[in-house]
Design an enzyme around this catalytic site. Sequence first.
Site, PDB file in Angstrom:
ATOM      1  CG  HIS A  33     -28.581 -47.445  41.407  1.00  0.00           C
ATOM      2  ND1 HIS A  33     -29.551 -47.495  40.432  1.00  0.00           N
ATOM      3  CD2 HIS A  33     -27.477 -46.930  40.817  1.00  0.00           C
ATOM      4  CE1 HIS A  33     -29.032 -47.058  39.286  1.00  0.00           C
ATOM      5  NE2 HIS A  33     -27.770 -46.705  39.497  1.00  0.00           N
ATOM      6  N   GLY A  51     -22.693 -38.158  34.768  1.00  0.00           N
ATOM      7  CA  GLY A  51     -23.044 -38.636  36.112  1.00  0.00           C
ATOM      8  C   GLY A  51     -22.824 -37.577  37.171  1.00  0.00           C
ATOM      9  CB  SER A  70     -26.517 -34.149  39.224  1.00  0.00           C
ATOM     10  OG  SER A  70     -26.724 -35.418  39.746  1.00  0.00           O
ATOM     11  CB  SER A 129     -30.875 -33.277  34.722  1.00  0.00           C
ATOM     12  OG  SER A 129     -30.632 -34.306  35.637  1.00  0.00           O
ATOM     13  CG  ASP A 138     -29.056 -36.845  41.132  1.00  0.00           C
ATOM     14  OD1 ASP A 138     -28.340 -37.497  41.914  1.00  0.00           O
ATOM     15  OD2 ASP A 138     -29.465 -37.296  40.049  1.00  0.00           O
TER      16      ASP A 138
HETATM   17  C1  GLA Z   1     -28.996 -40.975  39.266  1.00  0.00           C
HETATM   18  C2  GLA Z   1     -30.347 -40.634  39.866  1.00  0.00           C
HETATM   19  C3  GLA Z   1     -30.285 -40.607  41.392  1.00  0.00           C
HETATM   20  C4  GLA Z   1     -29.655 -41.887  41.932  1.00  0.00           C
HETATM   21  C5  GLA Z   1     -28.362 -42.198  41.196  1.00  0.00           C
HETATM   22  C6  GLA Z   1     -27.789 -43.525  41.593  1.00  0.00           C
HETATM   23  O1  GLA Z   1     -28.088 -39.956  39.529  1.00  0.00           O
HETATM   24  O2  GLA Z   1     -30.777 -39.366  39.412  1.00  0.00           O
HETATM   25  O3  GLA Z   1     -31.579 -40.417  41.910  1.00  0.00           O
HETATM   26  O4  GLA Z   1     -30.547 -42.956  41.869  1.00  0.00           O
HETATM   27  O5  GLA Z   1     -28.537 -42.203  39.790  1.00  0.00           O
HETATM   28  O6  GLA Z   1     -27.369 -43.497  42.913  1.00  0.00           O
END
Ligand code: GLA
Length: 363
Positions: free
Chosen positions: A16, A105, A107, A109, A153
């Site tokens: 974040h 978590g 990614s 996407s 990501d």
């Molecule tokens: C998700 C979001 C990223 C980042 C993380 C937290 O993966 O897509 O952009 O903010 O949360 O670090």
Amino acid sequence: MTRWFAPGRINLVGEHTDYNDGFVLPMALPMGCSAEVRAADSGWTVVSRQEADPVTVEATGLADRVDVPGWASYVLGALWLLHDDGVDVPPLRIEVDSDVPTGAGLSSSAALVCSVAGALDDHLGLGLGPDGLLDLSRRVENDAVGAPTGGMDQLASLRGEAGHALFCDMRDLTSRPVPFDPASSGLVLLVADTRAPHRHSDGEYGARRSGCERAAGLLGVRALRDVTTDDLDDALARLDDEELRRYVRHVVTEDDRVLSVVRLLDEGRLPDVGPALTASHASMRDDFRITVPEVDTAVEALLDAGALGARMTGGGFGGCVIGLVPERDAGAAGDAVRAAFADAGFGEPDVFTAAAEAGARPA
Ligand code: GLA
């Protein structure tokens, strides 16, 4: 026909911080998505090996953003944006196939978007180049899908390098590979996918982001990245809202942890990064408040089983935990997580090891 592969990612530290113009340290995974783009007779069809039904946009063309299932909007989103940018997009069929678990978590996407963007760029000869690909991939998620994410990501998926993590400055989007090879220190990076259902993650993510922006505004800085650890006490004293104070403390200390982990990795001191990873978890749990019992349980179990450091990775509210574990303890650490989950009455986690791999590429 053109095919591209783009990986999922693990974020080693820096959670974040991306939408606060800060620092992140992700790495690309071996798992990912491949996208095939080919010419079609009419319309735009997207097919996913993981979904029952293809989605075709025909009559409305690309000018209208019709309502499509979530996964398809990540693919059609790229076409909508290219159309808006003035590209005359011919009829196409796009097939995607991913082995990145969704909602973990990792990614999935970004893997989807980046593989599609790369394949489209090649197939249509757009000449986007690395920066253009990053820009398109980010806009798909932010503007077409409407998820207020911070760009880490896509950057990790596009620019990852084998054997390295990617130190990224999310203000100017520069990045540099940093050696990350746990095996050379007799360690493994263990991943425990808690499979905890994401709870309220969309609204909670947006709330954290707008809270950070509000705090930056109150402190008179462009973004929380501009508050240093030296300024922290003074900044906290100037905020009345306890929740905003916690957000600021997390972001400022997390940026600092990224810098210290990068310093250690640059010095070849990988085994010494453990405490910063564990401190990052505590900050996400106690200050940013984005963990859930499953991820806290997995972190505790890994630490009790000898991990040098452990933390949740990704946006939070479920998903995966990573642990840096001596190779000889890896089996026992996985067993410890499974046992702790059984004791707590949680579903069975999926535990595996991960190494840093190359980013998006033609396949
Ligand atoms: C998700 C979001 C990223 C980042 C993380 C937290 O993966 O897509 O952009 O903010 O949360 O670090």
